[in-house]
Design a protein around this motif. Sequence first.
Motif, PDB file in Angstrom:
ATOM      1  N   CYS A   1       0.831  -1.209   0.000  1.00 27.31           N
ATOM      2  CA  CYS A   1       0.000   0.000   0.000  1.00 27.31           C
ATOM      3  C   CYS A   1       0.867   1.260   0.000  1.00 27.31           C
ATOM      4  O   CYS A   1       0.520   2.249  -0.653  1.00 27.31           O
ATOM      5  CB  CYS A   1      -0.924   0.016   1.211  1.00 27.31           C
ATOM      6  SG  CYS A   1      -2.397  -0.956   0.937  1.00 27.31           S
ATOM      7  N   ALA A   2       1.974   1.210   0.727  1.00 23.45           N
ATOM      8  CA  ALA A   2       2.889   2.354   0.734  1.00 23.45           C
ATOM      9  C   ALA A   2       3.436   2.575  -0.676  1.00 23.45           C
ATOM     10  O   ALA A   2       3.571   3.718  -1.131  1.00 23.45           O
ATOM     11  CB  ALA A   2       4.033   2.105   1.719  1.00 23.45           C
ATOM     12  N   GLU A   3       3.720   1.481  -1.365  1.00 24.81           N
ATOM     13  CA  GLU A   3       4.221   1.571  -2.740  1.00 24.81           C
ATOM     14  C   GLU A   3       3.152   2.200  -3.662  1.00 24.81           C
ATOM     15  O   GLU A   3       3.472   3.046  -4.494  1.00 24.81           O
ATOM     16  CB  GLU A   3       4.610   0.171  -3.241  1.00 24.81           C
ATOM     17  CG  GLU A   3       5.029   0.084  -4.701  1.00 24.81           C
ATOM     18  CD  GLU A   3       6.374   0.730  -5.005  1.00 24.81           C
ATOM     19  OE1 GLU A   3       7.021   1.242  -4.072  1.00 24.81           O
ATOM     20  OE2 GLU A   3       6.765   0.729  -6.191  1.00 24.81           O
TER      21      GLU A   3
ATOM     22  N   ILE B   1       1.299   6.944  -6.707  1.00 24.15           N
ATOM     23  CA  ILE B   1       0.243   7.933  -6.937  1.00 24.15           C
ATOM     24  C   ILE B   1       0.732   9.344  -6.603  1.00 24.15           C
ATOM     25  O   ILE B   1       0.316  10.309  -7.221  1.00 24.15           O
ATOM     26  CB  ILE B   1      -1.018   7.536  -6.128  1.00 24.15           C
ATOM     27  CG1 ILE B   1      -1.626   6.276  -6.754  1.00 24.15           C
ATOM     28  CG2 ILE B   1      -2.042   8.662  -6.098  1.00 24.15           C
ATOM     29  CD1 ILE B   1      -2.464   5.452  -5.840  1.00 24.15           C
ATOM     30  N   ASN B   2       1.637   9.417  -5.637  1.00 23.07           N
ATOM     31  CA  ASN B   2       2.252  10.699  -5.302  1.00 23.07           C
ATOM     32  C   ASN B   2       1.233  11.777  -4.937  1.00 23.07           C
ATOM     33  O   ASN B   2       1.114  12.809  -5.614  1.00 23.07           O
ATOM     34  CB  ASN B   2       3.114  11.161  -6.505  1.00 23.07           C
ATOM     35  CG  ASN B   2       4.036  12.320  -6.160  1.00 23.07           C
ATOM     36  OD1 ASN B   2       4.137  12.723  -5.007  1.00 23.07           O
ATOM     37  ND2 ASN B   2       4.685  12.873  -7.165  1.00 23.07           N
TER      38      ASN B   2
ATOM     39  N   PHE C   1       9.703   7.575   1.735  1.00 25.65           N
ATOM     40  CA  PHE C   1       9.648   8.051   0.339  1.00 25.65           C
ATOM     41  C   PHE C   1       9.676   9.578   0.296  1.00 25.65           C
ATOM     42  O   PHE C   1      10.326  10.173  -0.559  1.00 25.65           O
ATOM     43  CB  PHE C   1       8.374   7.546  -0.360  1.00 25.65           C
ATOM     44  CG  PHE C   1       8.314   6.053  -0.533  1.00 25.65           C
ATOM     45  CD1 PHE C   1       9.448   5.328  -0.874  1.00 25.65           C
ATOM     46  CD2 PHE C   1       7.108   5.369  -0.362  1.00 25.65           C
ATOM     47  CE1 PHE C   1       9.395   3.945  -1.049  1.00 25.65           C
ATOM     48  CE2 PHE C   1       7.046   3.995  -0.527  1.00 25.65           C
ATOM     49  CZ  PHE C   1       8.188   3.279  -0.862  1.00 25.65           C
ATOM     50  N   VAL C   2       8.951  10.188   1.242  1.00 25.65           N
ATOM     51  CA  VAL C   2       8.927  11.653   1.297  1.00 25.65           C
ATOM     52  C   VAL C   2      10.337  12.164   1.605  1.00 25.65           C
ATOM     53  O   VAL C   2      10.871  13.042   0.918  1.00 25.65           O
ATOM     54  CB  VAL C   2       7.927  12.148   2.373  1.00 25.65           C
ATOM     55  CG1 VAL C   2       7.983  13.674   2.497  1.00 25.65           C
ATOM     56  CG2 VAL C   2       6.509  11.687   2.040  1.00 25.65           C
ATOM     57  N   ASN C   3      10.936  11.543   2.616  1.00 21.80           N
ATOM     58  CA  ASN C   3      12.265  11.949   3.065  1.00 21.80           C
ATOM     59  C   ASN C   3      13.319  11.783   1.972  1.00 21.80           C
ATOM     60  O   ASN C   3      14.231  12.592   1.833  1.00 21.80           O
ATOM     61  CB  ASN C   3      12.635  11.081   4.276  1.00 21.80           C
ATOM     62  CG  ASN C   3      13.521  11.829   5.238  1.00 21.80           C
ATOM     63  OD1 ASN C   3      13.386  13.039   5.370  1.00 21.80           O
ATOM     64  ND2 ASN C   3      14.416  11.124   5.881  1.00 21.80           N
TER      65      ASN C   3
ATOM     66  N   GLU D   1       2.333  -8.399  -7.471  1.00 20.18           N
ATOM     67  CA  GLU D   1       2.774  -7.889  -8.766  1.00 20.18           C
ATOM     68  C   GLU D   1       2.519  -6.388  -8.790  1.00 20.18           C
ATOM     69  O   GLU D   1       1.375  -5.944  -8.760  1.00 20.18           O
ATOM     70  CB  GLU D   1       1.981  -8.604  -9.865  1.00 20.18           C
ATOM     71  CG  GLU D   1       2.599  -8.444 -11.227  1.00 20.18           C
ATOM     72  CD  GLU D   1       1.815  -9.221 -12.283  1.00 20.18           C
ATOM     73  OE1 GLU D   1       1.403 -10.368 -12.004  1.00 20.18           O
ATOM     74  OE2 GLU D   1       1.613  -8.654 -13.363  1.00 20.18           O
ATOM     75  N   TYR D   2       3.595  -5.628  -8.834  1.00 18.06           N
ATOM     76  CA  TYR D   2       3.465  -4.176  -8.921  1.00 18.06           C
ATOM     77  C   TYR D   2       3.223  -3.759 -10.372  1.00 18.06           C
ATOM     78  O   TYR D   2       3.678  -4.411 -11.305  1.00 18.06           O
ATOM     79  CB  TYR D   2       4.744  -3.491  -8.423  1.00 18.06           C
ATOM     80  CG  TYR D   2       4.919  -3.456  -6.913  1.00 18.06           C
ATOM     81  CD1 TYR D   2       3.824  -3.525  -6.055  1.00 18.06           C
ATOM     82  CD2 TYR D   2       6.187  -3.326  -6.343  1.00 18.06           C
ATOM     83  CE1 TYR D   2       3.990  -3.473  -4.677  1.00 18.06           C
ATOM     84  CE2 TYR D   2       6.361  -3.276  -4.971  1.00 18.06           C
ATOM     85  CZ  TYR D   2       5.257  -3.351  -4.142  1.00 18.06           C
ATOM     86  OH  TYR D   2       5.435  -3.293  -2.780  1.00 18.06           O
ATOM     87  N   ILE D   3       2.528  -2.649 -10.513  1.00 24.58           N
ATOM     88  CA  ILE D   3       2.301  -2.063 -11.831  1.00 24.58           C
ATOM     89  C   ILE D   3       3.415  -1.040 -12.057  1.00 24.58           C
ATOM     90  O   ILE D   3       3.916  -0.433 -11.104  1.00 24.58           O
ATOM     91  CB  ILE D   3       0.909  -1.377 -11.859  1.00 24.58           C
ATOM     92  CG1 ILE D   3      -0.171  -2.371 -11.405  1.00 24.58           C
ATOM     93  CG2 ILE D   3       0.599  -0.814 -13.235  1.00 24.58           C
ATOM     94  CD1 ILE D   3      -1.479  -1.709 -10.988  1.00 24.58           C
ATOM     95  N   GLU D   4       3.782  -0.832 -13.303  1.00 26.44           N
ATOM     96  CA  GLU D   4       4.813   0.158 -13.612  1.00 26.44           C
ATOM     97  C   GLU D   4       4.382   1.546 -13.127  1.00 26.44           C
ATOM     98  O   GLU D   4       3.206   1.907 -13.229  1.00 26.44           O
ATOM     99  CB  GLU D   4       5.035   0.253 -15.132  1.00 26.44           C
ATOM    100  CG  GLU D   4       5.541  -1.014 -15.783  1.00 26.44           C
ATOM    101  CD  GLU D   4       7.014  -1.275 -15.500  1.00 26.44           C
ATOM    102  OE1 GLU D   4       7.673  -0.397 -14.897  1.00 26.44           O
ATOM    103  OE2 GLU D   4       7.476  -2.372 -15.853  1.00 26.44           O
TER     104      GLU D   4
END
Lengths: 392, 191
Positions: free
Chosen positions: A13-15, A20-21, A43-45, A180-183
């Motif tokens: 979920c973090a990914e 989405i940023n 990720f922010v840091n 499976e992550y999406i690009e």
Amino acid sequence: MGKIVAVTGNEACAEALRQINPDVCAAYPITPATDLMQRFSSFVNDGKVDTELVLVESEHSAMSACIGAAAAGGRVGTATSSQGLALMWEMLYIAAGTRLPIIMPLVNRALSAPLNIHGDHSDGMGARDTGWIQFYSENAQEAYDNTIQAFRIGEHLDIRLPVMVCMDGFIVSHSIERVEYIEDADVKNFVGKFEAVNPLLDLDNPKSYGPLILTDLYHEYKRAQHEVMTKVPKVVLDVAAEFEKMTGRSYGLFETYRLDDAEMAVVVMSSAAGTTKDIIDQYRDRGVKIGLLKPRMFRPFPYQEIAEALQHVKAIAVLDRADSFGGYGPLFSEITGAVMSMNSKPAMINKIFGLGGRDYLPEQAEHVIDELIEIAKTGKVETVKEYIGVRE
Amino acid sequence: MTKAIEIRWHGRGGQGTVTAAKVLADACLSGGGYVQAFPEYGPERAGAPIRAFNRISDNVIRMYGPVLHPKVISIADATLMDAVNVTEGAPDDAIYVVNTSKDPKEVRAKLKAKDSQKVFAVDATKIALDSFGRPLPNSSMLGAICKATSVVDMDVLLENVKKSFGKKFAQKIIDGNLDATRRGYEEVKEG
């Protein structure tokens, strides 16, 4: 095809949030959701996102910050669990009533007292009537996929509502499994550019949020909130169709498993549905006509569609990982609501399981199915509501 | 149910048992399979007995909850054989891999293992001390499990040990752990 990884539900979920940023995220730690926003804050840091992360002093403030940021015109998210959601309670209604598309993974956890950090659906079910859209995820893949789709659904111009994406605390949030992550580019393209509606920061066109509406129009306002919910299923299905085109993974309002020719059905949400499918296969191998229905969207609840999917079964067991003390389990109540429209009504039982993280073991599913076989034969229900997996 | 290899890890808090389960999951994933790795969550204290689990399969894994009948039982601390029931739910074809300096035949007697069950012993703590100077047996246990079960290709395992330790540690520690993994593989004995 995207990258295949071994990650926890929280990590997935973090990914999704990284990809989405969002413009603004607020965060306050609570087990088992802490790890999700902690990863996102890295990720922010590390400059992987442009998000403005607001570290607040409570969940009430977290949701308040999200409401402010969303009203200002930003794409907004946060995550929480259990007592955190309970502390947000007042602000949850304000987010929905103000029609702000805030996206929030909810890592389902039991409520105090007694204090317990493990998974059940008491928190999410308590927020049933807040006006949020709710999805429940079986595994980390679904939690990831639902989070990405939630942005499209909540932000849809016909909808503009906040969305909770639920996954089972620890069982999914802290288990490592294949995802499976999406690009990145595909996720970015899928969620699209955020369209602000009536942003407070449009200073040339001043607006007012949070007005006082008394007996003159409050009633109509609430009816309008219900009306917008009736438009949600179509948007959910449209978004799912597009998502399937991109990933090959199909989603509906609910999932059915070996249900088409079934004489009996188990209705259960989240990770317990996965375990139940394995047991259903064993009974199917022995010729028992048993199937499963797993609601994905709990709010709005697709009564009609579920009634159609269940209309041919003789007996239904609804498994609730939450309770309403002195009442039936919340999922059971919804399924009875769906059954109401059927011509011939199936026999129904309600099992409360897995509270405070009590393991849902294969033998529990077997006992439930054995009881259903008996009920389908005789048509007799001895006890409607019972706790299973209880230590004697 | 889909055919899956299920593993139960017994260790003590702070020994790296959960990390070992994670590394094995990563390794099996890069081998193309479906994986699960999860600890049993309780009060987390250094030295307390802990359990962790793996499910590894060629097909989608839908089962959640603890592994009840582990095909492989990894015991990262031999004193746990006296402290907890490490044989609980072990099927007739279970494979035990125990970190001990004792002879595997002695371990077999201690576990009261059936003839159809396999027992492997490896002095994982000694290997760890030799390789990187700390009594953390997880890398050598992984090597031993790889040999005892063939659940994953050794090269793939080594790659994942490197990746896992590479995130946090200096080259010396990474090399030490790779060495420990190799030695676990080579020195594990069946009895």
